[in-house]
Structure formats: structure tokens, C-alpha cells
Design a protein around this motif. Sequence first.
Motif, PDB file in Angstrom:
ATOM      1  N   PRO A 133       0.828  -1.207   0.000  1.00  0.00           N
ATOM      2  CA  PRO A 133       0.000   0.000   0.000  1.00  0.00           C
ATOM      3  C   PRO A 133       0.860   1.253   0.000  1.00  0.00           C
ATOM      4  O   PRO A 133       1.847   1.355   0.725  1.00  0.00           O
ATOM      5  CB  PRO A 133      -0.816  -0.137   1.294  1.00  0.00           C
ATOM      6  N   THR A 134       0.496   2.194  -0.848  1.00  0.00           N
ATOM      7  CA  THR A 134       1.207   3.471  -0.915  1.00  0.00           C
ATOM      8  C   THR A 134       0.813   4.337   0.271  1.00  0.00           C
ATOM      9  O   THR A 134      -0.364   4.452   0.602  1.00  0.00           O
ATOM     10  CB  THR A 134       0.862   4.201  -2.223  1.00  0.00           C
ATOM     11  N   ILE A 135       1.800   4.927   0.905  1.00  0.00           N
ATOM     12  CA  ILE A 135       1.545   5.832   2.025  1.00  0.00           C
ATOM     13  C   ILE A 135       1.811   7.258   1.545  1.00  0.00           C
ATOM     14  O   ILE A 135       2.908   7.578   1.082  1.00  0.00           O
ATOM     15  CB  ILE A 135       2.440   5.508   3.236  1.00  0.00           C
ATOM     16  N   PHE A 136       0.805   8.111   1.664  1.00  0.00           N
ATOM     17  CA  PHE A 136       0.943   9.519   1.288  1.00  0.00           C
ATOM     18  C   PHE A 136       1.122  10.352   2.550  1.00  0.00           C
ATOM     19  O   PHE A 136       0.294  10.288   3.469  1.00  0.00           O
ATOM     20  CB  PHE A 136      -0.304  10.002   0.545  1.00  0.00           C
ATOM     21  N   GLU A 137       2.183  11.103   2.596  1.00  0.00           N
ATOM     22  CA  GLU A 137       2.368  12.054   3.684  1.00  0.00           C
ATOM     23  C   GLU A 137       1.783  13.390   3.244  1.00  0.00           C
ATOM     24  O   GLU A 137       2.240  13.984   2.265  1.00  0.00           O
ATOM     25  CB  GLU A 137       3.849  12.192   4.035  1.00  0.00           C
ATOM     26  N   VAL A 138       0.773  13.834   3.969  1.00  0.00           N
ATOM     27  CA  VAL A 138       0.034  15.024   3.562  1.00  0.00           C
ATOM     28  C   VAL A 138       0.043  16.052   4.688  1.00  0.00           C
ATOM     29  O   VAL A 138       0.335  15.739   5.844  1.00  0.00           O
ATOM     30  CB  VAL A 138      -1.421  14.665   3.180  1.00  0.00           C
ATOM     31  N   SER A 139      -0.309  17.278   4.329  1.00  0.00           N
ATOM     32  CA  SER A 139      -0.342  18.362   5.304  1.00  0.00           C
ATOM     33  C   SER A 139      -1.494  18.169   6.285  1.00  0.00           C
ATOM     34  O   SER A 139      -2.351  17.283   6.100  1.00  0.00           O
ATOM     35  CB  SER A 139      -0.503  19.702   4.585  1.00  0.00           C
ATOM     36  N   LYS A 140      -1.544  18.995   7.282  1.00  0.00           N
ATOM     37  CA  LYS A 140      -2.628  18.930   8.263  1.00  0.00           C
ATOM     38  C   LYS A 140      -3.978  19.124   7.585  1.00  0.00           C
ATOM     39  O   LYS A 140      -4.947  18.401   7.864  1.00  0.00           O
ATOM     40  CB  LYS A 140      -2.422  20.005   9.331  1.00  0.00           C
ATOM     41  N   ARG A 141      -4.055  20.097   6.672  1.00  0.00           N
ATOM     42  CA  ARG A 141      -5.307  20.354   5.963  1.00  0.00           C
ATOM     43  C   ARG A 141      -5.661  19.190   5.050  1.00  0.00           C
ATOM     44  O   ARG A 141      -6.822  18.782   4.946  1.00  0.00           O
ATOM     45  CB  ARG A 141      -5.193  21.646   5.157  1.00  0.00           C
ATOM     46  N   GLY A 142      -4.639  18.638   4.355  1.00  0.00           N
ATOM     47  CA  GLY A 142      -4.896  17.495   3.486  1.00  0.00           C
ATOM     48  C   GLY A 142      -5.344  16.277   4.264  1.00  0.00           C
ATOM     49  O   GLY A 142      -6.236  15.531   3.832  1.00  0.00           O
ATOM     50  N   PHE A 143      -4.735  16.066   5.441  1.00  0.00           N
ATOM     51  CA  PHE A 143      -5.119  14.922   6.272  1.00  0.00           C
ATOM     52  C   PHE A 143      -6.570  15.048   6.720  1.00  0.00           C
ATOM     53  O   PHE A 143      -7.314  14.058   6.772  1.00  0.00           O
ATOM     54  CB  PHE A 143      -4.189  14.837   7.483  1.00  0.00           C
ATOM     55  N   LYS A 144      -6.993  16.265   7.011  1.00  0.00           N
ATOM     56  CA  LYS A 144      -8.384  16.489   7.407  1.00  0.00           C
ATOM     57  C   LYS A 144      -9.332  16.121   6.269  1.00  0.00           C
ATOM     58  O   LYS A 144     -10.398  15.531   6.494  1.00  0.00           O
ATOM     59  CB  LYS A 144      -8.585  17.949   7.804  1.00  0.00           C
TER      60      LYS A 144
END
Length: 804
Positions: free
Chosen positions: A701-712
Motif C-alpha cells: 500500500p502506498t503511504i501519502f504524507e500530507v499536510s494537516k489540511r490534506g489529512f483532514k
Amino acid sequence: MDSSDSIYDDSQRLFEAMTAGHPNLSFSEAKSAAQRYSKDIFTAQRDLVKILSHHEGTIIKRWLKKTTAQRQKVLTSVYPTIPLTHRPDFWALRKENPAQLRTGTQYRDHWLLPSLNREDLSKPQNLLLFLRSRAMNPPGIFVNADANSVHVGHTARAVMPSYLSGYTMLLMGQNTQAAYGRMIAWDEDDEAFDMMSTGIGLQPGEGLQVLEIQQRKMQFLLECAKRILQDLPLNEPDLPNLPAPAHVPLPVTSPDWPSLTQEIEEAPYRVQSAFDIDRLRPLIGARRNEAEDFIWSLREDPSFFHEVVLEWSEHRQEKVLTARGKPHPVLHQDTFWERVLSNMVLNAYFDFMAWDLVLKGINHLLHLKGEHAHQTSSSPELAEYLTQALAHFEHLVDQFIKGPIGKWEVSMVASPPLRQHYIREPQDPTNTRIKVMSKDTSRKRGDHLLGLLEVFLQEDQLLLCGLENVCDELEREIRTDRASRERISPYIAKLISDLSLFGELKRQIGLATPGPRMSKVVEQKEKHAEFDNKTKLMGQIFNVLTKTDMKLAEFGTPQGKFNYPSDKRRTAATTRAMQKAEKNLDAFWTYVDDYCKEKTGKTIHGMLNGIWKDRQLHRTPDWVEQDPKPQHGNNHSDLDPALSQFAAIELQSRTESTISTAISQAKEKQKSKTHGIPRTGSSAPERGIENNACIEEDDKPTIFEVSKRGFKVFTTLFHTSTEEEPPGDLPWSEFLSAMASVGFSIKKLDGSAWIFAPVDDKWKQSIIFHEPHPSSKMSFQVARRFGRRLWRRYGWTSENFRRA
């Protein structure tokens, strides 16, 4: 009619018809004008190449530093009467009626040169694109685009070309001043007439019009370059001739997302490929997949089914009142809901099959195009086969355009924001035909939006303006005028998206042929026969779903049957309500499937076997009381997001049911179908993430590291309702930013559609989502549906996203 009676087989009859009502032209006049235009075009091009080879970088810097007002000042100084608005031909169409045009137009340049307008050319990039494309390419490659650009002027009979019989003018492929615009006589060259009738050459009057357009454009561009560089010595005789300048990339100047509208606006200023239909393949593929997802959502999600049924009911002509304010007699009766439900089901499957056939047509053309491009020697047979295939594809597109046009005819006048402008004649009890008319035709002159919307209701006006041109102008009106945007319902916005996509297909088909064709590549009878063969299955499904004895209202009338509180926190009560709604929805589709099987021996999906990927429907398991104090570290977000798409599901055995990734879930489903309700009568096996063709089981599975806003954003899309109260509305801009952050190239299409194309080849397929309309905020339920589609398409779950 016998083929021997065709006007195309008799050149004399053909030109008698063509010259009727148009000024004649002498050979000497045509030859002199062509030589003059050709000299001006090539001289201006040489001067422009010389300027760009020395100063293109300076032009770019100076133009981009100017404000919009300063750019407009430059344009006006070069061309004092330059039209002010985008699509000035549409502006002129509103100003002049047919009687005025018969006595001579007052706005010749508006009709003849619609791309020369202040609104478009004062944007940062368009003039720069225009300068380079016209300077660095032979004028012959722009012939077809320039001829097509005056379509509205021709059909409105505002700028009609003169005619000269007996000669063909050559422009395409004629790359010298002496050869460009030369004419060959029919009685001196056996191929002269055929070259014109097949579009390789032009009728001399049409050729002169193209030459005038190109001469005006080249002179305009040369003067613009001189004005921008007015402080530099451009006319020094000892200024050396340099090689053509290398490509200078233009900086991105717009803060907006790329859009189909922007591509269409820039098209007149770029080099247009003669056959760029492959650019539309990802769009058509995504639209086909969207139609497939739509059907599965109707079968799986009771709240979605409920919303769609109500939306269809609000866009039917029975909703329009009579002049006396009387409602239609069938409203609130089973007859009304029968019409709504049968049309909704039929159109859902027709949309899928139509876009599937369009995609197959594009793939076939691209295959032939690739074969033709790789031929070591010219193959007339393959070229002719490609031309015939294109003619069949054009006919397919023309026939399928009738689908959204037919929906438009029913729905636009009944759309809630527009319904007030129309009245319905009292219903004739002897038939079911409904007749709707405008309340006041005189108000159209002051209502540009309504005038554009009504063009789709008038076949002659749509032919006059061109589908792609009307969609372009309509999108501009909605985009630039907030009041107009608010008058467009979400249903109509989606129809605009489809019409615009068909319009762009039509535009590309027009560019695929070298010129206006007078001869028939394929006879109409042959086109109809092939179309009938390709759509035989659609005809079978139509015959079943339009029978009057279906009695769908008993199962599908939205009167409390589909109350589906998936946006509420999970409780025993909400679980029971969801199960009841799912049971009612399953009963509706079971009835449809059983009815089709009774009539044809197969369910609809059985009939679609081979072009359809079956899926497993997920249903809410029984409620299991939760431990009020869960063990430390138990994370409900690990639950299968596909199962929790409509609710956070507490499975019978929690420890055995947690699925950590979409891949492990796929493997589990191959062993058992414990969570799904298979469709009645399906001839294909149920599958898990079968539609996710780009994900392999062995992929990590690909893991995407995203910003706080993106994670929301992503936690909202894949939210689990057992955790806490559902989040609020999600701004569309936040969704766009989040999708871009995980590697999607995003483009705004017309209407409400946006296409998201994965940059990473691992994901392969593009996906279309519709922006909420008219508000740009998506509700929690809509967000969860988006999450469901992302899971279906790419196998994503909440586990694929992590805070950076």
C-alpha cells in the motif's frame, strides 16, 4: 434516392447550388487577390521571425509585466476597432437579426475574426502563444482552423465567401509565397475537382477568405510586436538574420486550475493538431467509468438513489404549471413516479453504454492512426480506412449527442431556477405529450443566459452556432456571472458537462479532416447500418425498460423508504434504519432484474456481460453493542472504509474483521462473500475491487504524507462514524488541494465536472468528480461517496494517508 441522382456526382449542379445567392468571382480577380494576400502573409511572417529571433525574451518580459489595462491599450492602439468581448460573433448574433444581415452586416470583423478580441488577447499568455505559433509555422497548417473559425459568420450569412466555378485553390502543403493560394483548373487537371470535394483543396472564394483572415492576423501580430518593442531599432538594414528562436517556455501566470475552457480559449492562438482526439481519451475513459460508478451507487446507496430520483422528478415537464397555475394531473400519482423511475434507470444504463462505445471508437481510431504513422511508405488503403472509420465515429457521436439534448429538452424548462419562465399547455387526455412554451419571448433579448440555454432546444439554431461554440459561450457566461451560475441547477450543470465533452469531440473531428468536405466518404445508409449494429444491445434494453407494465412506483417511490442516516453516529436505531433502507433498495433492483430476466432471459447486467465488471454490494451488519471503554490503541479507522462508507460497521467479530489494507480485503473477498448481497440473476461472479485494475494484489500500500489540511480532507472522505460526530461540510478548494498533494493533475471541465488524472502510472485511470453547485462546499455524505469511489478506483483507505 439512387446514387446517380446525387448532386455530388454532377459538378455543374453542385456549383449552381453553391453559388445561389452569392457573388460570383472572376479568375483574374481571384488570382490577383490571392497573390496579394500571399505576399503580405509571407512578408509579415519573415519580419516577425526576425523580430522574435532577436527579441522574443524581451517581448515576453514586457508583456507579462503589463497590467490588463496596459495590454488592452497596446491592442487598441494597433487595432482601434478591436471587438471587446470573447466570442464577438455571438455578440453580433444578438445585435443583428436576419433581415439586417441581408442588407449587410455592421460588424464584419466580429464575424470574420472572432479570435481577434480584446478580452482574450489581453490575458497574459494568449498573445505570446499567438506570436510564436504564427511566426514559426507555415500558414498552411492553420487553414482548417481559420476556415472553421468563421462558422457562425457563414451559417448566419453575415460573411459569405464569393464563388468561382472551374477552379480549386491550394493552400495546405503549399509552403512558398508563389505556391500559396495557387489555383488549378478542373479541365486541366483531372484531380482538381476531387481535391476540392475531398477537402484537400478549397473553393477559391473560401480560399480567399482564409487568406484574408491570415493576412489580417499576421499584420496584427507584426504591429503588436513592433508596439511592444517601440523603443528598439527594429528596421535597421544591417540587423542580422538569426536562426528561428528556440522554444521559450512561458511562465505559469494564472492562479487557477487548468481547465478545458482555458484550452478552448487558447486553441485559436496555438498550433492545433490535425488529429488530437487522443488528448480526449482520458476524459472519455473517465466519463465512462463515472457512468459505471453512477449505476453502482444507485444500486448500493439508498440516500444516493433517493436524491437522484428526487432530482429527476424536479426536472420533468409535469412540474411546469399552466398559464392559470394548474398542476399536471398525474403529479403525486404512481403514473408520474413510473415515468421518473423508468427514465432514470434507462438513462443510467444508456449513458454507460454510450460512453463505452465512444471510448471504443476512440481506441479504434488511435489504433488506425498509429498504424498509419508507422507505415514506412504511404498506404492509400490504410488512409482511406482511417477516413472511413472517422466518418463512422462522427456519426456515432452525432447520434449520441441526441441523448443529452433529449434530456435537455425535458429538463431545462422544468429546472426549478428556470421554471418560472415557462408555462405548460393544459394536458390533452388523449395522449401523453406535454407542450411547454415561454411566457414571454420578448424578454430573451435581455436575458443572455436564457437565450443560450434555449439554443439547445432549437435544432436550426444549434446548427447555426455549432455545439462546441454554444458550450464555450455558455460556460463563459456561467463562470463570469454569479447570477447566471445560481440559475443553473446541479442536474443542468452535469448535462452541460456532457454536452461540452461532445462538443469538444466534434471540434476535434472537424480538425481531423483537411478541409470542408463536399463528397460523401461513407453513405448514410452504411453509417446507420453500422450504428444500429453497435447499439443493438441498447435497443434491447430500451424495449424492456420502456414497457408500460413495469410497475416500478410500488418499489421506488421515495416516500420514506430510503431514509438512510449514514451521516449520523452509529447506534442500534440508525443501524436498523440503514438496514431497512438497504432492504427497500434491494427490493427495487431485484424487481428490475427479475422483470428483465422474465422478458429476455437475462438480467440487465447479464445482458452487459463482457463490457461490465460486476461488483459486490456492501450492506450494514447487525448492531453489536460496543465496549464503552475500548482498549488502548484500538483504532476504528482500520475498519474497511468500503464497508463503513455508509456507516462505521461493527462486524460480528471485531478482531476477525479488521482489514488493514485494500489488498488484504481483496484477498478475503475471493474466499468469501460474507459482507455482500449478490444481485439477483447475475451471470458474472461477484468481485471485490475488480474495478481497480491498476492495483495488484502483491503491491504494497502506498503511504501519502500530507499536510494537516490534506489529512483532514482524507479523514473526512474515509471517515468512520463510530469515532465521533461526523465532520461538517468540506470546501471544494480543500478537496482540490488535497488531491493535487497526492499526485493528481487536475483540470476543470465545463459544467460542474473536474477530471483528476494520476501522475503516477501505478494508478493509471483518471476519475471525474462534480463540484457541488451552486455552492462550492460538499456535504459529508457527498464526501463519503467520493471516498467510496476512490476506494473502488485506487484501493485507497484511511491507512494510505499520514500527517507529514
